[in-house]
Design an enzyme around this catalytic site. Structure first.
Site, short mmCIF file in Angstrom:
data_model
loop_
_atom_site.label_atom_id
_atom_site.label_comp_id
_atom_site.label_asym_id
_atom_site.label_seq_id
_atom_site.Cartn_x
_atom_site.Cartn_y
_atom_site.Cartn_z
N GLY A 256 41.93 40.47 23.30
CA GLY A 256 42.09 40.56 24.75
C GLY A 256 43.53 40.47 25.17
N GLY A 272 36.39 37.13 34.84
CA GLY A 272 36.34 35.87 34.09
C GLY A 272 36.77 34.70 34.95
N VAL A 276 42.03 31.90 33.26
CA VAL A 276 42.46 33.03 32.44
C VAL A 276 42.94 34.18 33.32
CG1 VAL A 276 41.74 34.71 30.70
CG2 VAL A 276 40.89 32.36 30.58
N GLU A 294 38.48 39.86 39.07
CA GLU A 294 37.22 39.34 39.61
C GLU A 294 37.01 37.97 38.97
OE1 GLU A 294 35.51 40.48 41.97
OE2 GLU A 294 35.87 42.63 42.11
N LEU A 295 37.30 36.90 39.72
CA LEU A 295 37.36 35.57 39.13
C LEU A 295 36.27 34.67 39.71
CD1 LEU A 295 41.26 35.32 39.16
CD2 LEU A 295 39.76 36.33 37.42
N CYS A 328 28.43 35.27 39.22
CA CYS A 328 29.62 34.88 39.99
C CYS A 328 29.28 34.69 41.46
CB CYS A 328 30.73 35.92 39.81
SG CYS A 328 30.22 37.60 40.14
N THR A 329 28.17 35.28 41.90
CA THR A 329 27.74 35.13 43.30
C THR A 329 26.63 34.10 43.47
OG1 THR A 329 26.22 37.01 42.97
CG2 THR A 329 28.38 37.49 43.97
N GLU A 436 33.73 25.33 40.70
CA GLU A 436 32.60 26.20 40.40
C GLU A 436 31.98 25.76 39.08
OE1 GLU A 436 31.69 30.95 39.73
OE2 GLU A 436 33.48 30.05 38.85
N GLY A 501 23.24 39.27 44.66
CA GLY A 501 22.47 40.50 44.65
C GLY A 501 23.08 41.62 45.46
N ALA A 502 24.39 41.89 45.26
CA ALA A 502 25.07 42.94 46.02
C ALA A 502 24.66 44.33 45.55
CB ALA A 502 26.58 42.77 45.89
#
Length: 558
Positions: A256, A272, A276, A294-295, A328-329, A436, A501-502
């Site tokens: 990575g 992630g 990071v 997108e964290l 994540c949501t 979180e 649930g987007a």
């Protein structure tokens, strides 16, 4: 456990791999072998599955185990990318881009249509591998593959509509064009919790834009990525498109890091943790690459006294326990108006108490496992922290044990979804509210005024998803921040819809420490192109903008 190929342990594993594979084949459960065979996920003669694709399959680097989170059984061993294989994949991605960018966009859309059809033909099988390897329940596993299919549909149409625009010029006989061009190589680093869909969001838009994409998936879900790339690569091969347009490099942290640091990669899309993601952002920006982050999400639901609880309670329930709290949501915080709190909690705890863990591949199961043993530790620590501050545990509070004893799920990573009320005097700055927890642990707080609840919603560093339940248009206006008001500061601001649930049609992403990235629909495609502002002079004069005059005496007299 991941071993470097050069370590003594890795060499020992290599020597024993063939005999171990035969032994593993005999012991692999029917539920697992059926799914792996349906997706052609079979080991090579060395006892491992190749985890590198750059037009051909290979892999001589780190060996990693794919472990079923529901049972604990080892599903397969995957051979990742060595440093040389990684560099070759990067070089081939760049070379493939040089060819692919000249393919007309509608033609790229036609190939995407074929990829979409190939995915749809294997939707149930791909959904099953998501359930088997990641741990999602059956309907969510299939739904994740459907997301890839949906975004492919979107990108097919987009391939004919990736338009620039004409801008009026202040100078006579001039026009200004804003033109999107293919960007280059897009590196996608995806997380375990959406092992197919997040790649799909990125591939579909990147592909339509004329880029090549190099995927470095989570090392704990390698089979999902290999199965996906097998489907995509078969379509590319039929169409004479270089396989490195959709390359794959499986590996650990070093792989990575190499993708993130490479000048061959024009854009990095990372999903992630905040920790990071901060490092990824710094590295990519230090070399002036593009980055899409997108964290973390620390998502809140606010329920007003006029809310329809017949809708709000089950929606909040899904947000809290769906995917075992690993979206994540996922809903992490619930703010209830004082007047409806007892009734809401009575209904919600009643739903919690109906949950029983089960096999994710069983269509009746609503609660699957956490993805790893480490995640169980995260859950346990969060519950202990709640207890240490005197929180009231309404339901849950311990892993599942007795229910699973003696079953094939006994070795799984199952926990009891937990709903808790921290002390009312616990400040919102406390880690219980600020952190979180990637597990089904939800905290509840009571409020009296909407403004107070909005302030609590905004009072964390993350800013992904948020939800307000009300039938009062005045509350809706405040929540959306219309007219310059102080509403939710998240990237997703829902009304009478849960946090999770987007759909793919709108851009997906969050603000603040969630990273400001946007994927999927809306204008997200504009991140995957290189923009040029082109001023064209079709007159017989060459005036300067802003009325600037820069004439020499010789010019004036000529």
């Amino acid at each position: 456990m991941i071993y470097r190929a050069s370590s003594p342990r890795a060499r020992l594993l290599s020597r024993r791999s063939l005999s171990h594979t035969r032994h593993l084949t005999r012991l692999l459960s029917t539920r697992a072998s059926t799914i792996l065979n349906a997706l052609d996920l079979t080991a090579s003669s060395s006892g491992t599955i190749p985890g590198v694709y750059d037009g051909q399959w290979g892999g001589s680097g780190e060996i990693m185990e794919s472990v079923c989170p529901a049972t604990g059984e080892v599903l397969a061993r995957v051979q990742g990318a060595s440093p040389q294989e990684l560099q070759t994949a990067l070089d081939k991605s760049r070379e493939a881009f040089g060819l692919f960018k000249s393919v007309p966009a509608p033609r790229r859309g036609e190939v995407l249509r074929q990829i979409r059809e190939a995915l749809a033909a294997k939707r149930n099988e791909l959904g099953a591998i998501v359930s088997l390897e990641m741990g999602k329940i059956q309907t969510e596993g299939v739904g994740e593959v459907q997301e890839f299919i949906d975004i492919a549909d979107y990108a097919i149409g987009l391939s004919r509509m990736m338009n620039g625009r004409v801008v009026a010029s202040e100078r006579p006989g001039h026009s200004i064009l804003e033109v999107p061009n293919p960007l280059g190589v897009v590196g996608v680093l995806s997380a375990f919790n959406f092992p197919v869909a997040v790649y799909g969001w990125n591939l579909a838009l990147s592909f339509a834009a004329g880029n090549s994409t190099l995927w470095k998936p989570s090392p704990t879900t390698p089979l999902c990525s290999i199965a996906t790339i097998k489907i995509v690569s078969s379509v590319l091969e039929r169409n004479g498109i270089p396989g490195a347009v959709a390359g794959l490099v499986i590996g650990g942290k070093d792989v990575g890091e190499a993708v993130v640091e490479s000048d061959n990669v024009d854009m990095v899309s990372f999903t992630g943790s905040e920790h990071v993601g901060r490092q990824v952002g710094k590295v990519v920006q230090s070399r002036f690459g593009k980055v899409l982050l997108e964290l973390g999400g620390n998502n809140a639901v606010i329920v007003m006294p006029d809310a329809d609880l017949s809708l709000a309670v089950p929606s909040t329930f899904f947000g809290a326990v769906g995917t075992a709290g690993q979206r994540c949501t996922s809903t992490r915080r619930i703010y209830l108006h004082r007047s409806i709190a007892p009734n809401f909690l009575s209904k919600l705890t009643g739903m919690y108490k109906t949950l029983k863990p089960g096999d994710p591949l069983d269509s009746k199961t609503l609660l699957g496992p956490l993805h790893t043993k480490a995640a169980v530790g995260v859950y346990t620590n969060a519950v202990e922290q709640l207890k240490s501050v005197g929180a009231e545990i309404l339901v849950g509070g311990a892993p599942y044990y007795s229910h699973l004893t003696g079953t094939h799920l006994e070795g799984g990573n199952y926990v009891n979804p937990t709903l808790a009320i921290p002390p009312s005097n616990l400040p919102l700055s406390h880690p219980i509210w600020q952190t979180e927890t990637f597990a089904p642990v939800v905290c509840v707080r009571v409020f009296d005024e909407l403004e107070e609840a909005i302030e609590s919603n905004n009072g964390v560093r993350q800013g992904l998803s948020s939800s307000l339940w009300t039938r009062d248009v005045r509350s809706v206006g405040k929540w959306l921040g219309l007219g310059g008001g102080k509403g939710s500061d998240c990237g997703i601001v829902n009304v009478n819809v849960g946090t999770s649930g987007a759909e793919i049609g709108a851009a997906f992403g969050g603000n603040k420490s969630t990273g400001w990235g946007r994927e999927s629909g809306g204008d997200a495609w504009k991140q995957y192109v290189r923009w040029s502002a082109c001023t064209i002079n079709f007159s017989d004069e060459a005036p300067l903008a802003q009325g600037v005059s820069f004439e020499t005496s010789a010019e004036a007299s000529s």
